[in-house]
Every structure is written in structure tokens, then in C-alpha cells.
Design a protein around this motif. Structure first.
Motif, PDB file in Angstrom:
ATOM      1  N   GLU A 154      -0.663   3.413  -2.282  1.00  0.00           N
ATOM      2  CA  GLU A 154       0.199   2.418  -1.645  1.00  0.00           C
ATOM      3  C   GLU A 154       0.945   3.041  -0.469  1.00  0.00           C
ATOM      4  N   GLY A 155       0.853   2.378   0.682  1.00  0.00           N
ATOM      5  CA  GLY A 155       1.474   2.910   1.886  1.00  0.00           C
ATOM      6  C   GLY A 155       0.824   4.194   2.360  1.00  0.00           C
ATOM      7  N   ASP A 156      -0.464   4.405   1.990  1.00  0.00           N
ATOM      8  CA  ASP A 156      -1.196   5.641   2.330  1.00  0.00           C
ATOM      9  C   ASP A 156      -0.482   6.888   1.817  1.00  0.00           C
ATOM     10  N   ASP A 157       0.259   6.736   0.722  1.00  0.00           N
ATOM     11  CA  ASP A 157       1.008   7.848   0.151  1.00  0.00           C
ATOM     12  C   ASP A 157       0.131   8.582  -0.861  1.00  0.00           C
ATOM     13  N   ALA A 158      -0.308   9.786  -0.496  1.00  0.00           N
ATOM     14  CA  ALA A 158      -1.161  10.571  -1.400  1.00  0.00           C
ATOM     15  C   ALA A 158      -0.399  11.082  -2.612  1.00  0.00           C
ATOM     16  N   ASN A 159       0.935  10.967  -2.600  1.00  0.00           N
ATOM     17  CA  ASN A 159       1.756  11.392  -3.738  1.00  0.00           C
ATOM     18  C   ASN A 159       2.274  10.195  -4.535  1.00  0.00           C
ATOM     19  N   ASP A 160       1.662   9.035  -4.340  1.00  0.00           N
ATOM     20  CA  ASP A 160       1.972   7.871  -5.157  1.00  0.00           C
ATOM     21  C   ASP A 160       1.801   8.245  -6.636  1.00  0.00           C
ATOM     22  N   PRO A 161       2.678   7.772  -7.539  1.00  0.00           N
ATOM     23  CA  PRO A 161       2.586   8.203  -8.948  1.00  0.00           C
ATOM     24  C   PRO A 161       1.258   7.883  -9.621  1.00  0.00           C
ATOM     25  N   ILE A 162       0.622   6.768  -9.249  1.00  0.00           N
ATOM     26  CA  ILE A 162      -0.671   6.437  -9.860  1.00  0.00           C
ATOM     27  C   ILE A 162      -1.752   7.357  -9.318  1.00  0.00           C
ATOM     28  N   VAL A 163      -1.694   7.660  -8.021  1.00  0.00           N
ATOM     29  CA  VAL A 163      -2.634   8.629  -7.440  1.00  0.00           C
ATOM     30  C   VAL A 163      -2.463   9.980  -8.121  1.00  0.00           C
ATOM     31  N   ASP A 164      -1.232  10.354  -8.359  1.00  0.00           N
ATOM     32  CA  ASP A 164      -0.939  11.659  -8.949  1.00  0.00           C
ATOM     33  C   ASP A 164      -1.472  11.759 -10.377  1.00  0.00           C
ATOM     34  N   ILE A 165      -1.228  10.719 -11.204  1.00  0.00           N
ATOM     35  CA  ILE A 165      -1.697  10.768 -12.594  1.00  0.00           C
ATOM     36  C   ILE A 165      -3.221  10.690 -12.643  1.00  0.00           C
ATOM     37  N   ALA A 166      -3.824   9.945 -11.704  1.00  0.00           N
ATOM     38  CA  ALA A 166      -5.288   9.872 -11.655  1.00  0.00           C
ATOM     39  C   ALA A 166      -5.879  11.218 -11.254  1.00  0.00           C
TER      40      ALA A 166
END
Length: 440
Positions: free
Chosen positions: A316-328
Motif C-alpha cells: 500500500e502506497g508502494d511501501d515495501a515495509n508495509d506490515p502485510i508485506v513484511d509478514i509475507a
């Protein structure tokens, strides 16, 4: 004189065998949460709420507090009000399974969406599936040809691997997923279209799969306009169907678009029943759900069947540190990052090698091919890191021999990473092309 001991002993069997109350009353509705009293039912049960004028709304038990049950409706809760009757319809969520599912499009409850009769299921299992002992899993030791040059050559995948396609909105996750669906060889394809646009369901089936692809596929669809409970059930349904075919000894390709929408559905449910919000409003149950789902994929017992899982993940918002990106990223066996900058430059697929990784690649390739792929990545990354200097003319040729080589091979490397979305590039041919490119 009364024998209290005998009286209590006589009551115990009755208390132990007391059945849940089958009927209760609706007492409150707040947002998406319904509250009922007078009914006893376990979490996961389905209930029917009857309105005053004959309307019926199906809901699922998602929590409780004291003697109050929390339910979430599967459709809009119109026509019901205080005092509406709540009755137990089904004890626990189960999924109908069988070979008749092949070629069908169903929703999160197993109901057909393709206009054909309801499939006859040979067996039923819990949506939660059966746990698999990690010591019984087979190894990931076979290369999976996905037909995409950039992945086959530099991010080689294995059969039974779990991978994420990570990007912001509109960067090409669904297009790349479609390419991998068409080109990957698998016995069965199970597709979960969860929380996405409704028009994409029909487009994916007709344009991406086609008649031949549909014949060996099962599509579970729960678009964005359906209840979060149905979206979550669709995610579990996708996984339990894939597990069923894996346990038949099949090599299954499972595609979930998208894992982030699954997290959004759980967030809606968790917040509605009073869970505390944490990072970006996600309750703790989201961070427990995603690893559990991901761990259901992989190689089966002693190498008997496999589920290769590809999840799209929205940054979301091209944020590579988004919490869902991080847990994935922490739970998967690798990720393919997509770049908006590359997509804007009409570079498709817009795979960004910076941040992309396949964690099983080193155990799949011989050392020569692994060294070739790693050298390609080093040269590509070095050029990206020095692009600004090169473009303004601040870099002087001969200063860095490795960078000079990266500049010389830049055009050939960019051509290698690009691919027409209708063109299937086989893994063996890709590997030979990469060797020749690096030797030039």
C-alpha cells in the motif's frame, strides 16, 4: 433423607450430554457485528436470522462474550431487527471436496457461480484443513518452469515453493500472475480471487485460463463487494481444495490474488468483535492468520504431491515495509518485487531484481548456472546504483571495470528481462540464453 451425592451423580451425565441451544434472539447490531442471546453455538458455526417479514440472513459465529454470541452476516443484514429469531444451521464450517470441482467456479461456501448445478462432493473436510508434520514434508528439489525469463533465469523457483508477487496497485501483479498461470506445468490449478474487482473474475477465466486451462482448474471467487466472512472463507476454501488434490498425489499450482485482501477481511472481522488495532489498524489475529495459511502449502508427506503457492501482496502506497508485506516476506520462500518505475517505462514484466529473491534457488541449480545468475544480478544492481552518475556523464569510463561491463551489457540485460505476455519462454532455453549473454 436426600442423598445429595446420588442426586449430583445423576445430573452429571445430563449436563455432559446437554446439546447446544438451537435458537436465540437478536439483541444488537453495531456496524457489521450482530449480537444474539439465548443460543449456544461454537465459533465457526453458521446461523440463520429470520426477519419480521420472512427475510432470512445467513451469519457466522465469530466470537462471544459471556452469554452473548457475536455474528457477522454473509449478506446485507436488511429486514432484521431487535427480537429476530436466530437459529443454528450448521455446527462448523466444512468444505465439500471431490474431482467434480475441476472446471468449476465456486464461492467461499462451495456454491456454484458458473450457472451450472451444484457439484456432488465425495467428502467433506474442515476449512482449516489437517496439520502437516514439518518432519514429514518432502524436499523442494525440482525446478518449476513458470515460462517467465526473468524468473526462470535469475529467480529460479522449485516445485512446492511459496512465493509472493509484491507491488503497489496498478504495477502488473495480476498480469504476471496470469502469465505464470498459463505457462506453468501443473496437474491441477487452484485459483483464489479474493477481494479483487468483480470484472476480473470473468476476465481471468476467459482470457487467462481459456477452455483448456479451465478444465484442470478450480476457481474460488469472493470479490470486494461480498462480506469479509465470505472472503475469509474463500481463502480457506482455496487452501483446503489445494490440499485435497495434493493428497491425491497431484502437483498443484495454487494462486491467491490477493493475500493483502485476505488480511483486510480478517481486519474487518477482528475490529468488529473488539480486537485492539496495532500497526496500520491490523489486529493481532491478522498476523496469526497469514503464516497459518502460508504453511498449508508446500510439498506433501514424503514428497507425495505438492502445492506451489503464488500469492500477490499489495504494498500500500508502494511501501515495501508495509506490515502485510513484511509478514509475507518473513513467511514465504521468496518474493518477486515489481517496480512502478519500470512499469512507467513500459518495461514488462516490471520485475525489480533489487529485493527479489528465491530462497531455494541455490539448492536447485548446478554451481555454474547459479554463478551465472548471480553475476547477472550483480551487474544489473551495480548499474541501477550508479544510474544517476552515468546519465549525467559524471562517471568516467575505466574507473570501475565491473561497472564498465555492466554498462556494456545493459541493453542485452534489459532485453532479457522483458517479455511479451503471450510468449512462453522455457526454462532450458532461458538458461542457455543467459549463459550466452554472460559470456559475450
Amino acid at each position: 433423607m436426600l442423598d445429595f451425592g446420588a442426586t449430583v451423580d445423576g445430573l452429571l451425565p445430563q449436563l455432559k450430554t446437554r446439546a447446544p441451544e438451537k435458537c436465540g434472539t437478536l439483541v444488537r447490531l453495531v456496524g457489521l457485528r450482530l449480537e444474539a442471546r439465548g443460543i449456544m453455538a461454537p465459533v465457526g458455526s453458521s446461523c440463520i436470522i429470520s426477519g419480521t417479514e420472512g427475510q432470512e440472513v445467513e451469519a457466522e459465529v465469530v466470537g462471544f462474550h459471556d452469554q452473548t454470541l457475536y455474528l457477522m452476516p454473509l449478506t446485507e443484514p436488511t429486514g432484521i431487527g431487535p427480537g429476530s429469531t436466530v437459529r443454528l444451521a450448521q455446527d462448523l464450517g466444512t468444505a465439500g471436496l471431490g474431482p467434480e470441482l475441476l472446471g468449476r467456479v465456486i464461492d467461499g461456501r462451495g456454491e456454484p457461480l458458473d450457472g451450472r448445478p451444484r457439484p456432488h462432493y465425495e467428502t467433506r473436510l474442515s476449512l482449516q484443513g489437517l496439520p502437516l508434520n514439518p518432519m514429514e514434508r518432502g524436499p523442494i528439489d525440482t525446478i518449476l518452469d513458470v515460462g517467465v525469463k526473468a524468473i526462470n533465469g535469475v529467480l529460479t523457483l522449485g516445485r512446492g515453493q511459496r512465493i509472493g508477487l509484491v507491488a503497489g496497485s496498478g504495477v502488473g501483479k495480476s498480469v504476471l500472475l496470469g502469465m505464470m498461470t498459463k505457462f506453468t506445468k501443473a496437474d491441477v490449478v487452484v485459483i483464489g480471487l479474493i477481494g479483487e474487482r468483480g470484472r476480473e473474475v470473468q476476465a481471468f477465466i476467459q482470457e487467462t485460463l481459456g477452455p483448456e486451462g479451465v478444465a484442470k482448474s478450480v476457481v474460488v471467487a469472493a470479490p470486494a463487494n461480498v462480506s469479509p466472512v465470505l472472503r475469509l472463507k474463500a481463502a480457506h476454501m482455496t487452501h483446503v481444495i489445494a490440499e485435497y488434490f495434493r493428497d491425491q498425489g497431484k502437483n498443484v499450482l495454487m494462486l491467491v490474488d490477493s493475500l493483502t485482501r485476505v488480511a483486510h477481511a480478517q481486519r474487518e472481522i477482528g475490529l468488529a468483535i473488539g480486537e485492539p488495532p496495532t500497526s496500520k489498524g491490523y489486529p493481532p489475529s491478522v498476523f496469526a492468520l497469514l503464516p497459518n495459511l502460508i504453511e498449508r502449502a508446500g510439498v506433501g508427506r514424503h514428497g507425495h504431491g505438492s502445492i506451489t503457492a503464488i500469492y500477490t501482496v499489495l504494498a500500500e502506497g508502494d511501501d515495501a515495509n508495509d506490515p502485510i508485506v513484511d509478514i509475507a516476506r518473513a513467511s514465504l520462500d521468496g518474493q518477486v518485487m515489481l517496480s512502478r518505475k519500470l512499469a512507467d517505462a513500459a518495461h514488462y514484466p516490471a520485475i525489480d531484481l533489487n529485493g527479489s529473491i528465491s530462497r531455494v534457488m541455490q539448492s536447485l541449480l548446478p554451481s555454474e548456472d547459479l554463478n551465472t545468475a548471480n553475476r547477472f544480478r550483480r551487474l544489473w544492481t551495480l548499474y541501477q546504483q550508479n544510474m544517476d552518475l552515468i546519465q549525467v556523464g559524471a562517471y568516467e569510463s575505466g574507473t570501475n571495470p565491473t561497472l564498465d561491463e555492466a554498462i556494456r551489457l545493459r541493453g542485452a540485460m534489459e532485453t532479457f528481462l522483458r517479455q511479451d505476455l503471450h510468449l512462453n519462454e522455457e526454462e532450458a532455453v532461458t538458461r542457455q540464453t543467459l549463459r550466452e549473454l554472460m559470456a559475450s
